[in-house]
Design an enzyme around this catalytic site. Structure first.
Site: not given
Ligand code: GCV
Length: 641
Positions: A133, A258, A332, A337, A365, A474
């Site tokens: 990213r 993930e 986060k 996300d 991103e 947005e």
């Molecule tokens: C580093 C999202 C992004 C991923 C990232 C992930 C995370 O899914 O697309 O690239 O991975 O967040 O924050 O771990």
């Protein structure tokens, strides 16, 4: 120089105060000396004369104290100004003074200290030099599996310190390939050198590590956090690493997320996994940043029970109080996300006895990848000011978290951030991390004056653009909190069904009559994760903030909004308006020709051309997709395909 100095490009100032004619320094540490050097060079650039090395007459006296913290104080004594602080405090104080002078301030008085003791950038850099990213070129930390160092890293440290930051995690949270081996002595001499370069400017180095490292590196057959050999391996490895690289902040871990390894594999909780590592770090004075981005990323789209937005609270809220003191749960800002519009993560309001660090994303991103202008600081401000209602007072996000971090938007491009105006997000995040009470507009104004030029005509064009840019982005992208609707994988450009039949749990579930996931008590129950009265406000479609309507509720296209328009009409209107605003941005920028350096002007002009192309594509694809789903025409008869 093959890279820009961003906001550290000091220009001659009018009527320099008398104290700028000389500097009297009592500094001894590397950081104290760095502060002195910055002041000498900064004063010389601003006044055209190198300040005398003097204690006589009006001058700036800088005195390094034994204080360990990052605070500093200005004390006026007639025409002389004193700057006092510990080694790190002097660095921040020196940049504060230079910034103030460049912005026209002439009186300095009083003390300053940062709101948070951890204020960092997370780089998602891989050791082959690529950046996950990353939209500003390759990594300046790594190439060919090696660690880089040198003048650019030093200037990077200056940039961070000058906006208030004090840490950086240099490698991707997805720790793979050579990066796993950062925990082996092969890389420690280079890490130690890097840490030293950064430390001169008060910046601590952090590392992302793999939870499975005892297996990947240590030859063990498990990474079970309750296994004695695993605990010993981490303890010994951490101790040896700290011996070689003493100034390390600690580790950042993405576990059970993930596809990354984690404690769940061994039937252990996130707290058991985190505490094991935290204990190894505690012995060295280090901290553990443990990410909460844990969710089921293999969800079948037919499964309507699982709601990704719920996952972090479901996993972590019940563990409140079970984490060691040197663990910070890294959360986060939103539950999903980094979309352009999400509610504030409810988990932030559910941890009464656990330290937390909020994670923002300044790499864009999902907000235009540094091709589109999207000044994120107004959004970060809203989030920091948001009241979580978990206590009667002092309940804002800013007052709740113990630390702040952001995913970096930097790379090896000439301008560091791809889009020259994306530097405002880096600068702004740093400024907020020191003082979350600053306003987004104040910060934007500072950035423009320092990085682009102190000229009212530049401010008049760029300031309104920055301030509107998030709302405009947005408007022409995914509507009212629904999120996603991007091309899978790289996440650039519109694709309304891009993630709909995929496994990532980000569904809009549109039919010909309605769109959205119902997240109230009769739906997935996500709203219940908030404290009252927030949970009630979000649960009721009538009181839910409209900009988040489609995040929280499933709504018919002909649902009537508060201003009398239907949902579908609001979507059409926003998309036409957003595109028009992007056109205005491009025209506004064109008016700056001749007022800015030619290369900077044309770099940004090219970005606006791409933003316009892409905004048109977003407008047409989103509007046409909704039109074909709903069959409802635009009441103004504008073109839908
Ligand atoms: C580093 C999202 C992004 C991923 C990232 C992930 C995370 O899914 O697309 O690239 O991975 O967040 O924050 O771990």
């Amino acid at each position: 120089m093959d890279y820009s100095s961003l906001w550290l490009n000091w220009q001659p100032i009018n009527e320099p105060p008398a104290f700028m004619s000389g500097i009297c320094a009592r500094v001894h540490s590397a950081s104290g000396k760095a502060a002195l050097r910055e002041l000498q060079e900064g004063f010389a650039a601003m006044t055209g004369r190198r300040p005398a090395d003097t204690a006589a007459g009006a001058c700036l006296c800088i005195t390094e104290t034994d204080a360990e913290d990052e605070s500093y104080a200005f004390i006026r004594e007639g025409e002389t100004l004193r700057l006092e602080g510990g080694a790190r405090g002097l660095v921040f104080g020196a940049f504060d003074l230079l910034r103030g002078l460049a912005l026209g301030k002439r009186e300095f008085d009083g003390a300053s200290a940062p709101r948070y003791s951890v204020r960092m950038l997370d780089h998602w850099d891989n050791m082959d030099g690529s950046i996950e990213r990353g939209y500003a070129g390759r990594s300046f930390f790594f190439e060919d599996d090696r660690i880089l160092n040198g003048p650019r890293i030093r200037d990077y440290a200056r940039l961070l310190a000058s906006c208030g930051l004090n840490g950086c995690c240099i490698n991707n949270v997805n720790v793979k390939a050579e990066a796993v081996r950062l925990l082996t002595p092969d890389h420690w001499p280079a890490l130690a050198e890097l840490a030293k370069t950064l430390a001169e400017y008060g910046i601590k180095l952090w590392l992302s590590v793999s939870f499975a490292a005892p297996m990947e590196l240590g030859g063990l057959d498990t990474a079970d956090p309750l296994d004695e050999a695993v605990c010993r391996w981490w303890e010994e490895t951490t101790a040896a690493l700290y011996k070689a690289v003493p100034n390390l902040g600690g580790f950042l871990v993405k576990a059970d997320s993930e596809g990354r390894p984690g404690p769940f594999t061994y039937g252990r909780t996130q707290a058991e996994g985190a505490n094991m590592l935290a204990r190894a770090l505690a012995k060295q004075g280090g901290k553990l940043l443990w990410r909460c981005f844990v969710y089921n990323c293999t969800q079948d789209w037919r499964d309507t029970k699982t709601d990704r937005a719920r996952a972090q609270c479901d996993h972590f809220a019940p563990l409140d109080g079970q984490f060691d003191d040197n663990v910070l749960l890294q959360i986060k800002n939103g539950p999903v996300d980094f979309q352009v519009r999400e509610p504030v993560s409810p988990l932030l309001g559910r941890l009464e006895h656990t330290n937390s660090i909020i994670e923002f994303q300044i790499t864009q991103e999902y907000t235009g990848q540094q091709k589109h202008l999207c000044y994120l600081i107004p959004m970060f401000k809203d989030i920091l000011d948001f009241r979580l209602c978990h206590r009667a007072e002092n309940d804002s996000v800013a007052e709740t978290v113990s630390a702040v971090c952001a995913v970096s938007n930097m790379g090896r491009d000439y301008n560091w951030t791809g889009h020259d105006l994306a530097g405002a997000n880096l600068y702004g995040f740093g400024r907020l991390s020191w003082d979350p009470a600053l306003s987004a507009e104040e910060i934007a104004r500072e950035f423009i004056r320092l990085a682009l030029g102190d000229d009212e005509r530049i401010i008049a064009e760029v300031l309104p653009m920055l301030m509107r840019s998030r709302e405009v982005y947005e408007q022409y992208t995914a509507p009212l909190g629904i999120g996603w609707m991007v091309n899978p994988g790289h996440h650039y450009g519109p694709n309304p069904d891009g993630y709909e039949y995929d496994r990532w749990g980000t569904y809009h579930r549109a039919t010909n009559t309605a769109i959205g996931v119902e997240r109230g008590p009769n739906g997935t129950g996500y709203t219940e994760q908030y404290r009252k009265p927030l949970s009630d406000m979000y649960a009721d479609v009538a009181s839910c903030p409209e900009e988040l309507l489609l995040f929280f509720h499933r709504v018919n296209y002909d649902y009537v909004m508060r201003d009398g328009r239907t949902l579908i009409q609001r979507i059409y209107d926003d998309h036409f308006a957003g595109y028009e605003a992007a056109e205005e941005f491009a025209q506004s920028w064109d008016r700056l020709e001749g007022l800015l350096p030619e290369d900077l002007f044309s770099r940004v002009q090219e970005r606006f051309a791409e933003q316009l192309r892409s905004a048109r594509e977003w407008r047409d694809i989103i509007n046409s997709w909704f039109y074909r789903r709903s069959g409802i025409p635009d009441i103004h008869g504008r073109e839908l395909y």
